[in-house]
Scaffold this active site. Structure first.
Site, mmCIF file in Angstrom:
data_model
loop_
_atom_site.group_PDB
_atom_site.id
_atom_site.type_symbol
_atom_site.label_atom_id
_atom_site.label_comp_id
_atom_site.label_asym_id
_atom_site.label_seq_id
_atom_site.Cartn_x
_atom_site.Cartn_y
_atom_site.Cartn_z
ATOM 1 N N ARG A 1 64.173 50.141 -16.350
ATOM 2 C CA ARG A 1 64.978 50.912 -16.907
ATOM 3 C C ARG A 1 65.587 50.702 -18.467
ATOM 4 O O ARG A 1 66.027 51.069 -18.479
ATOM 5 C CB ARG A 1 66.095 51.496 -16.074
ATOM 6 C CG ARG A 1 65.926 51.455 -14.123
ATOM 7 C CD ARG A 1 64.958 53.018 -14.451
ATOM 8 N NE ARG A 1 64.485 53.386 -13.021
ATOM 9 C CZ ARG A 1 63.582 53.973 -12.496
ATOM 10 N NH1 ARG A 1 62.497 54.101 -13.356
ATOM 11 N NH2 ARG A 1 63.769 54.312 -11.032
ATOM 12 N N ASP B 1 52.195 53.155 -14.486
ATOM 13 C CA ASP B 1 52.871 53.687 -12.857
ATOM 14 C C ASP B 1 53.991 54.472 -13.612
ATOM 15 O O ASP B 1 54.438 55.121 -14.001
ATOM 16 C CB ASP B 1 53.433 52.261 -12.695
ATOM 17 C CG ASP B 1 53.686 52.431 -11.126
ATOM 18 O OD1 ASP B 1 53.430 52.915 -10.060
ATOM 19 O OD2 ASP B 1 55.058 52.340 -11.077
ATOM 20 N N HIS C 1 48.565 54.377 -9.975
ATOM 21 C CA HIS C 1 49.821 54.983 -9.452
ATOM 22 C C HIS C 1 48.569 56.235 -9.060
ATOM 23 O O HIS C 1 48.359 57.090 -9.738
ATOM 24 C CB HIS C 1 50.409 55.197 -10.412
ATOM 25 C CG HIS C 1 51.770 56.516 -9.511
ATOM 26 N ND1 HIS C 1 52.874 55.875 -9.364
ATOM 27 C CD2 HIS C 1 51.164 57.801 -8.845
ATOM 28 C CE1 HIS C 1 53.258 57.194 -8.542
ATOM 29 N NE2 HIS C 1 52.147 57.886 -8.614
ATOM 30 N N ASP D 1 58.565 47.775 -5.857
ATOM 31 C CA ASP D 1 58.272 49.345 -6.385
ATOM 32 C C ASP D 1 59.785 49.647 -6.747
ATOM 33 O O ASP D 1 60.966 50.539 -6.091
ATOM 34 C CB ASP D 1 58.302 50.385 -5.957
ATOM 35 C CG ASP D 1 57.433 51.446 -6.793
ATOM 36 O OD1 ASP D 1 58.322 51.444 -8.076
ATOM 37 O OD2 ASP D 1 57.109 52.984 -6.382
#
Ligand code: DOR
Ligand code: ZN
Length: 431
Positions: free
Chosen positions: A65, A153, A180, A306
């Protein structure tokens, strides 16, 4: 000279496929010797009797993040979560803000990870600018800056034409494409797996076909372009069939599965707990069975988490409004042991292979093996230790786990990263 002797454990060699009793001597951050009854003289000793000594685990799919969403996680807190989970290396996905679609974001992530100094953080660069699925990124630049793979992704590449060009260029620069797989026209508006449970709960569904159509498309494009395709978070029996067939035909495709997809089904959504909201969604019992079979027969190469932290505020809303994602780093190994190793789906060596050498090979990393001269990245596992998952103990900022209260057996108890004991739960160190 900094020396540490890891004494009396069962060493797992996932390359050779063996487990044997040996000590591991670490000198100045590197593995100096592996053998029985090492007597290195003056040296700190970590007693690991009855424990497994594995190469440091690698998670090839995390979301740290940073930059941009530091309230969810940072490279520092993500790294702490990683070492607590037994991981010494991660590959982080590019859906940050700004997106890791240029050299400077990749360089920033690497520099920040180095400052934090816990685990190796390998950035994945974006396939397309802003991950918008329109124009390709400067892939050679990304590679030079340190990207180990390319992916959008979090979002699918909707256009087959864009994906085809992306694969051609990725192949040219020698990076794998991590896909993805989600057909956006089919998944639009969906918040959970489409089936009996979504009907009962009155929630809009995401059909298995939304994933499988894209798995099929990307396999076809991989065959056409020769590009190494890695399918992220495989979740359905149909995807497994497509992968098995593609591998049998020699197409350069690999695949990963997450602990939540091989453990939980859409029944977990029944109480509208938003920590079960994840993309791709939790599927059915038949899908879980197919994923386990695919792990056992090698169709699925890798276990990756993930790890997708979100804030409490973001998740504390009605189910359809919550963001997709759950945290995985601190429950992964326990779930692998409890759900796969103890029931005999995978042997300990096979499980460790999918958490070390297999992801390393896919990303082209010289990691994942306890070899003299290599960085001393080591995970100590206690196969007998049992614990109930308590999100309040997580090092991650994310508390969004559907596994709170679940009893796990087989846990990481110490993590050594570049020779430093960065996590130690309960082992004695004699100085
Ligand atoms: O559940 C998910 N969360 N799936 C993704 O593909 C992206 C991720 C995120 O970034 O939160
Ligand atoms: Zn992801």
């Amino acid at each position: 000279m900094h020396k540490l002797l890891v004494k009396g454990g069962q060493v797992i060699d996932p390359w050779a496929g063996k487990i044997f009793t040996a000590d591991v001597l670490i000198v100045e951050g590197k593995i100096a010797a592996v053998g029985r009854g090492l007597e290195p003289g003056e040296c700190a000793v970590l007693n690991v009797n009855g424990k497994l000594v594995a190469p440091g685990l690698i998670d090839m799919h995390v979301h740290f993040r940073e930059p941009g969403f530091e309230a969810k996680e940072t490279i520092a807190t993500g790294s702490q979560a990683a070492v607590r989970g037994g991981f010494t290396a991660v590959a982080c996905m590019p859906n940050t803000d700004p997106v890791a679609d240029n050299r400077s974001v990749i360089s920033y992530i690497k520099a920040r990870a180095k400052e934090v100094g816990l685990v190796k953080v390998y950035p994945v660069g974006a396939l397309t600018r802003g991950s918008r699925g329109e124009e390709l990124t400067e892939m050679a630049d990304l590679k030079e800056a340190g990207a180990v793979a390319l992916s959008d992704d979090g979002r699918p590449v909707a256009s087959a034409a864009v994906m085809r060009r992306a694969m051609q260029y990725a192949r040219m620069v020698g990076l794998p494409v991590i896909s993805h797989c989600e057909e956006p026209a089919l998944s639009a508006g969906g918040v959970m797996h489409e089936g009996y449970m979504s009907t009962v709960l009155g929630l809009p569904g995401i059909p298995a076909a939304a994933e499988e159509i894209m798995v099929a498309r990307d396999i076809i494009l991989s065959e056409y372009t020769g590009c190494h395709l890695h399918i992220a978070h495989v979740s359905t029996a149909g995807s497994v069939r497509l992968l098995r067939d593609a591998k049998a035909r020699g197409i350069p495709v690999t695949a990963e599965v997450t602990p939540h997809h091989f453990t939980l089904t859409d029944r977990a959504v029944a109480d509208y707990d938003t920590s079960t909201k994840v993309n791709p969604p939790l599927r059915t019992e038949e899908d879980v069975a197919a994923l386990k079979e695919a792990l056992a027969d090698g169709t699925i190469d890798v276990i990756a988490t993930d790890h997708a932290p979100h804030t409490l505020e973001e998740k504390d809303v009605e189910y359809p409004l919550a963001p997709f994602g759950l945290v995985g780093l601190e429950t992964a190994l326990g779930l692998v042991w409890t759900e796969l190793v103890i029931p005999g789906v995978l042997s300990p060596v096979e499980a460790i292979r999918k958490l070390t050498v297999n992801p390393a090979r896919i990303l082209g990393l010289e990691e994942g093996v306890l070899r003299v001269g290599a960085d001393a990245d080591i995970t100590i596992i206690d196969p007998e230790l049992t614990e109930v998952v308590d999100p309040d103990t997580f090092a991650s900022k994310g508390r969004n786990t559907p596994f709170a209260g679940r009893r796990l057996k087989g846990l990481p108890v110490a993590t050594i990263a570049r020779g430093r004991l960065v996590y130690n739960r309960n082992l004695a160190v004699i100085a």
